[in-house]
Write a protein that holds these residues in place. Sequence first.
Motif, mmCIF file in Angstrom:
data_model
loop_
_atom_site.group_PDB
_atom_site.id
_atom_site.type_symbol
_atom_site.label_atom_id
_atom_site.label_comp_id
_atom_site.label_asym_id
_atom_site.label_seq_id
_atom_site.Cartn_x
_atom_site.Cartn_y
_atom_site.Cartn_z
ATOM 1 N N ASN A 129 0.795 -1.225 0.000
ATOM 2 C CA ASN A 129 0.000 0.000 0.000
ATOM 3 C C ASN A 129 0.830 1.278 0.000
ATOM 4 O O ASN A 129 0.285 2.361 0.165
ATOM 5 N N THR A 130 2.149 1.161 -0.152
ATOM 6 C CA THR A 130 2.983 2.344 -0.337
ATOM 7 C C THR A 130 3.072 2.603 -1.834
ATOM 8 O O THR A 130 3.673 1.822 -2.581
ATOM 9 N N THR A 188 1.858 7.898 -1.336
ATOM 10 C CA THR A 188 1.153 7.334 -0.189
ATOM 11 C C THR A 188 2.108 6.409 0.550
ATOM 12 O O THR A 188 2.574 5.411 -0.003
ATOM 13 N N ALA A 232 2.595 3.912 3.744
ATOM 14 C CA ALA A 232 1.742 3.094 4.611
ATOM 15 C C ALA A 232 2.607 2.254 5.538
ATOM 16 O O ALA A 232 3.646 1.730 5.137
ATOM 17 N N SER A 278 -3.049 -0.400 10.935
ATOM 18 C CA SER A 278 -2.287 0.229 9.865
ATOM 19 C C SER A 278 -2.300 1.742 10.020
ATOM 20 O O SER A 278 -3.118 2.317 10.756
ATOM 21 N N LYS A 310 -1.531 5.398 7.426
ATOM 22 C CA LYS A 310 -1.251 5.912 6.086
ATOM 23 C C LYS A 310 -1.136 7.423 6.114
ATOM 24 O O LYS A 310 -1.729 8.089 6.958
#
Length: 668
Positions: free
Chosen positions: A164-165, A198, A200, A245, A247
């Motif tokens: 998710n990065t 982004t 994360a 998590s 972000k």
Amino acid sequence: MRTKLAFLLFLLLSSSVFAAWETEFFWKGQISLHAEKTMLNAGETLNLDVKIDNLADAPLADAYLVFQLVHIADGNEFLFQRENIIAEKISERYSLRGKESKTVAFALKIPEYAPAGNYRLDVYLKNLRSYVVGVPHIFVYPTSIDLTISNNATQRDVVIDRKNTLICGPLSEANFKTDCYSGPVGVIVGPEKEITMTVALKNNSSKEEQNLKLKVVFYHYDDTILEAAVKEFTIEIDSIAPNSSWKKDVKLLTPKKPGAYPIRMELTDAKGNMLSIFRHRVNVEGMSSRFVFAYPDSIYYNKGDKAKILVKFLSPSDAKTEGQATIEVYLMKGITRLYSEKRTVELSQKVPIRTEEFVFNINEPLQDFILGATIVDSANNVLDSYEQPFYYNKFSKALKSLEIITSPDAEFKTLADSFIFGTPIYVKAKGIDEKGSEVDVEGNIYISSDKISLGPYELENSAYKIEALNAGTYVLRCEAYNKNAEKNLFIENPANLVVKSYGSSEYSEEKTSFSEGAPIYFSAYAVDSKGKTYEVPVEYYIVGNQFSLGPFSFSGKTTFDKMLPAGQYTAMFSAAGLSKNINIAVVAAQQTPKETPQKVTPSASIVQKPTQKPKETPKIPVETPAEMPEEEKPVFADLGLVIVLILTIFLVVALGVFYLRKMRKMQS
């Protein structure tokens, strides 16, 4: 394997030509790993040997190793998404001649907080421009070993979320169907375009993580070279709840200069402990190039030689950019350019990797030179520049000849092929280099016979000391960079051990009787069958009737200066498988007689006073108290009898009173 490499290198440089990459992009070389152990506890140190093989004919200068300790979490996601680099280390630099191998030692401490589980140590090899084994900033093609790490103490498992990065923004490549792309290879974007990054994180543990820092740094082409950063920023994270998590979106402009930019991310805690490392990447479109090879065919040239220089460089990352460029290659000594040449080349993804060879006629001996290369576009903008020193003494010496010599002394004053058992043997590799000069030899010594095989033993300053070998015939072998040498070695048992004692440090007069407290000087030598003497390591004891001292050790000569009381002793010596005793006597030291005072004879010049009788001290009379007369002495009655009498009277009176009171009550 080829399909995977082609896909990754396509993403790396957006090339449509795959087949040539395996042979054109990577330098010819390999590494092999040997770990001391592969099951460790957190906090322990991983020790391993790394063998580096330069398989190319050309010298490889300033190569270094990149070590990445990768934790592999359990789960159903893709393997890459479950991996986390918890430690990374870059080695010192090594320079290898063509076809040379070198073995180096490496140590990496496992973090004390490392989660228990399965790990992998990935090792890459490269130099300032050339990739030899793998590409560390996109995690492809390392040499690896699997590890298992246990941890019964505090474990921390907060990581950069690889899945998710993302990099999001106006992407240039039409083939990408999404506006966001995960790492590590990255995407092609325009120069100075706003993108959204982004970042994360995931906390996989049951404990809250607090006061974390995420450092994000952009580098030009390679972050392991440790060059200056292009841009960087730090994000502070107050806390991440257990099993949750985090972000954050960051908007930023892409770099202005075209080329590839690895984005290094490091997650640390408040104490600076490394928790996670990851790399993303952006490729900025436009006219760009990068040298990946630039090397000479030798590190030393004689007058009249031809120096052949091979350079390889990349075309622009995006397929739509192409054009002409000028490349210049030069050799310089210090700050003076001695040889140089320019030529025009075409840059296009039709030829993703260009190769050019330059030849210079050397008109005087050349060593310790710098190879430089520069490429500029048609507007004279520098696309890339590169200088690599090739210093002769940083490489192993290429030998014209190699000889093994042996000696009983460390200074090699006396050379010998035959030795007595128990004596040290000093081995030296004598090398003559390509210029005819004697040089230090880097290599290993091997010892073999029909019964044993020993080694390798690494040479230090071209020498090695053999402590002890049993009697027999041996073959010594020295293996250096480009030469090997052998020598026969003969060792025999000594025929006799000769031991003597002396009364002085001159060791000239033998003596077996000594005064109490006097030092005793010993000598001991082994003698071979031809009567030749050798110094050997000796061990001895001093044994008396009531005690023994030792062991003591020496070679050749020694002084025994400990205090021995008077008596008979045996000095017991052993060396080279032989023993010898000496009986010695220690006698009490003679006392120095006291001097008799001389009588003084009267003379005319000396007047003696008459001796006077000393006055008597008057005695003071002491009075003794007179004895008391018999009748005046106090007479004491029997105290016990008096007490009994008083108690009896008291009891009678009490009974009488009690009886009278009772009678009165009865009458009333």
